[in-house]
Design a protein around this motif. Structure first.
Motif, mmCIF file in Angstrom:
data_model
loop_
_atom_site.group_PDB
_atom_site.id
_atom_site.type_symbol
_atom_site.label_atom_id
_atom_site.label_comp_id
_atom_site.label_asym_id
_atom_site.label_seq_id
_atom_site.Cartn_x
_atom_site.Cartn_y
_atom_site.Cartn_z
ATOM 1 N N UNK A 152 -2.168 -41.308 17.234
ATOM 2 C CA UNK A 152 -2.108 -40.643 18.539
ATOM 3 C C UNK A 152 -2.801 -39.287 18.473
ATOM 4 N N UNK A 153 -2.640 -38.589 17.346
ATOM 5 C CA UNK A 153 -3.311 -37.290 17.175
ATOM 6 C C UNK A 153 -4.834 -37.457 17.258
ATOM 7 N N UNK A 154 -5.345 -38.544 16.696
ATOM 8 C CA UNK A 154 -6.793 -38.811 16.798
ATOM 9 C C UNK A 154 -7.198 -38.933 18.262
ATOM 10 N N UNK A 182 -7.230 -47.744 22.411
ATOM 11 C CA UNK A 182 -7.509 -47.720 23.851
ATOM 12 C C UNK A 182 -6.238 -47.530 24.663
ATOM 13 N N UNK A 183 -5.168 -48.200 24.252
ATOM 14 C CA UNK A 183 -3.911 -48.105 25.002
ATOM 15 C C UNK A 183 -3.270 -46.713 24.851
ATOM 16 N N UNK A 184 -3.484 -46.085 23.716
ATOM 17 C CA UNK A 184 -2.987 -44.710 23.540
ATOM 18 C C UNK A 184 -3.824 -43.738 24.376
ATOM 19 N N UNK A 185 -5.140 -43.895 24.325
ATOM 20 C CA UNK A 185 -6.011 -42.990 25.085
ATOM 21 C C UNK A 185 -5.721 -43.097 26.580
ATOM 22 N N UNK A 186 -5.564 -44.321 27.054
ATOM 23 C CA UNK A 186 -5.303 -44.500 28.489
ATOM 24 C C UNK A 186 -4.003 -43.794 28.890
ATOM 25 N N UNK A 187 -2.973 -43.926 28.067
ATOM 26 C CA UNK A 187 -1.717 -43.245 28.401
ATOM 27 C C UNK A 187 -1.886 -41.729 28.383
ATOM 28 N N UNK A 188 -2.711 -41.228 27.457
ATOM 29 C CA UNK A 188 -2.944 -39.776 27.397
ATOM 30 C C UNK A 188 -3.699 -39.292 28.632
ATOM 31 N N UNK A 287 1.305 -32.010 18.402
ATOM 32 C CA UNK A 287 1.444 -32.465 19.789
ATOM 33 C C UNK A 287 1.746 -33.967 19.830
ATOM 34 N N UNK A 288 1.132 -34.727 18.925
ATOM 35 C CA UNK A 288 1.336 -36.178 18.913
ATOM 36 C C UNK A 288 2.804 -36.515 18.668
ATOM 37 N N UNK A 293 8.002 -38.324 20.610
ATOM 38 C CA UNK A 293 9.420 -37.987 20.584
ATOM 39 C C UNK A 293 10.007 -37.889 21.988
ATOM 40 N N UNK A 294 9.221 -37.338 22.923
ATOM 41 C CA UNK A 294 9.707 -37.189 24.300
ATOM 42 C C UNK A 294 9.420 -38.428 25.138
#
Ligand SMILES: [Zn+2]
Ligand SMILES: [Zn+2]
Length: 332
Positions: A152-154, A182-188, A287-288, A293-294
């Motif tokens: 996620x940090x990436x 891709x799914x992590x980036x989209x959520x970000x 931040x990741x 965590x939240x």
């Protein structure tokens, strides 16, 4: 201890061997590995023989401090039994790359892998890892969730590099390729810029369905201001160039196949920005873990295959053959 050793002659290329456990010194800590996400980069290294025989891969690690000296414990506030995550590399924080938020290009960063890797029972973290990259995992998170800290940090780094956070006006964003990245980036993107139009696309139905489960829009439009390329096939590069608007930014976050070429005239006439993003900065790691965590970023659906040290190689194959999202090695 047991370790999965890279052996190019082995049918599945990962061979389970008994090797010596790393030893405690006055300036390290020994971690009992509890889980490791299998990264796309691990797969590229295995498939294209990019690592030397005898290497131990794996870096998306969560573990428990098994041994730590009193000196390290006092200095950095970690104790035996703490559940932690740590990225594998530590930047020098002094070179030109580090001073310009490109810590992953730092020579020290590249040379500072934790030892011997994470596809094994125990690993050693240096003092600089303890100082800069180790984070305690909050109790309410599973090991699986915590293992997404580094990937996620990436993705956070890729978002930062894109300039999307500070973009003026309304933008249209496309995420191409809906593997775990891709799914992590989209959520970000959704998290940082809820005001933007966000579309996601993949050629595989199963991945589109998973994106829809995460409430992501899987329609395709055109004239995108940001295109995140999280798939490396030739067709995805062509699609990214075709769907990019004038002045758009294309963020390359995939190892792109060698037959894929960026058409320079598209870049020139549309004044595109094409940039790569690979590994995170230290601030991205913090931040990741906060976002996981939240529960602002959901990661628990992104593991499709669970393995142990005995069957990881088979599970990696299965993940590929069944169009899975991501394999995870559990050592519990
Ligand atoms: Zn990774
Ligand atoms: Zn540096």
């Amino acid at each position: 201890m047991k370790a999965l050793i890279y052996n190019p002659d082995d049918e599945l290329k990962l061979e389970l061997q008994e090797i010596e456990k790393p030893k405690l010194t006055l300036t390290n800590a020994i971690i009992a590995v509890k889980g490791v996400g299998v990264c796309g980069s691990d797969l590229v290294k295995i498939n294209q023989n990019l690592v030397s025989r005898g290497s131990i891969l794996g870096h998306e690690m969560v573990g428990i401090i098994d041994e730590i000296s009193d000196a390290m414990s006092k200095k950095y506030g970690f104790d035996q039994g703490d559940r932690i995550v740590s990225s594998h590399h530590v930047p020098c924080l002094n070179c030109k790359f580090c001073l310009n938020q490109q810590e992953s290009l730092c020579e020290t960063f590249k040379k500072s892998n934790f030892f011997p890797g994470a596809f094994c029972e125990y690993l050693e973290l240096s003092e600089r890892h303890l100082q800069y990259t180790v984070q305690k995992v909050p109790d309410h998170l599973t090991n699986e969730e915590a293992s997404f800290t580094e990937p996620l940090a990436c993705c956070i780094k890729a978002i930062e590099r894109s300039g999307l956070k500070n973009y003026q006006g309304k933008a249209k964003v496309l995420v191409l390729g809906l593997g775990s990245i891709g799914l992590l980036i989209a959520q970000l993107v959704r998290f940082y810029r809820n005001d933007f139009q966000l579309n996601c696309f993949d050629i595989q139905d199963s991945r589109l369905k998973l994106a829809q489960l995460l409430d992501l829009d899987t329609c395709l439009d055109e004239d995108y201001d940001f295109v995140f390329l999280a798939a490396g096939a030739k067709a995805s590069v062509d699609t990214a160039l075709k769907l990019a608007s004038r002045g758009a930014t294309i963020i390359v976050f995939a190892s792109v196949n060698s037959d894929a070429v960026f058409n320079n005239n598209e870049i020139y006439y549309k004044e595109l920005t094409v940039l790569g993003s690979y590994s995170p900065n230290l601030t991205n790691l913090k931040e990741a873990l906060d976002l996981i965590s939240s529960k602002k970023i959901l990661v628990d659906k992104l593991i499709s295959h669970k393995a142990n040290l005995e069957n990881l190689a088979e599970k990696i194959l299965e993940t590929k053959n069944q169009n899975g999202i991501k394999a995870y090695l559990s050592l519990i």
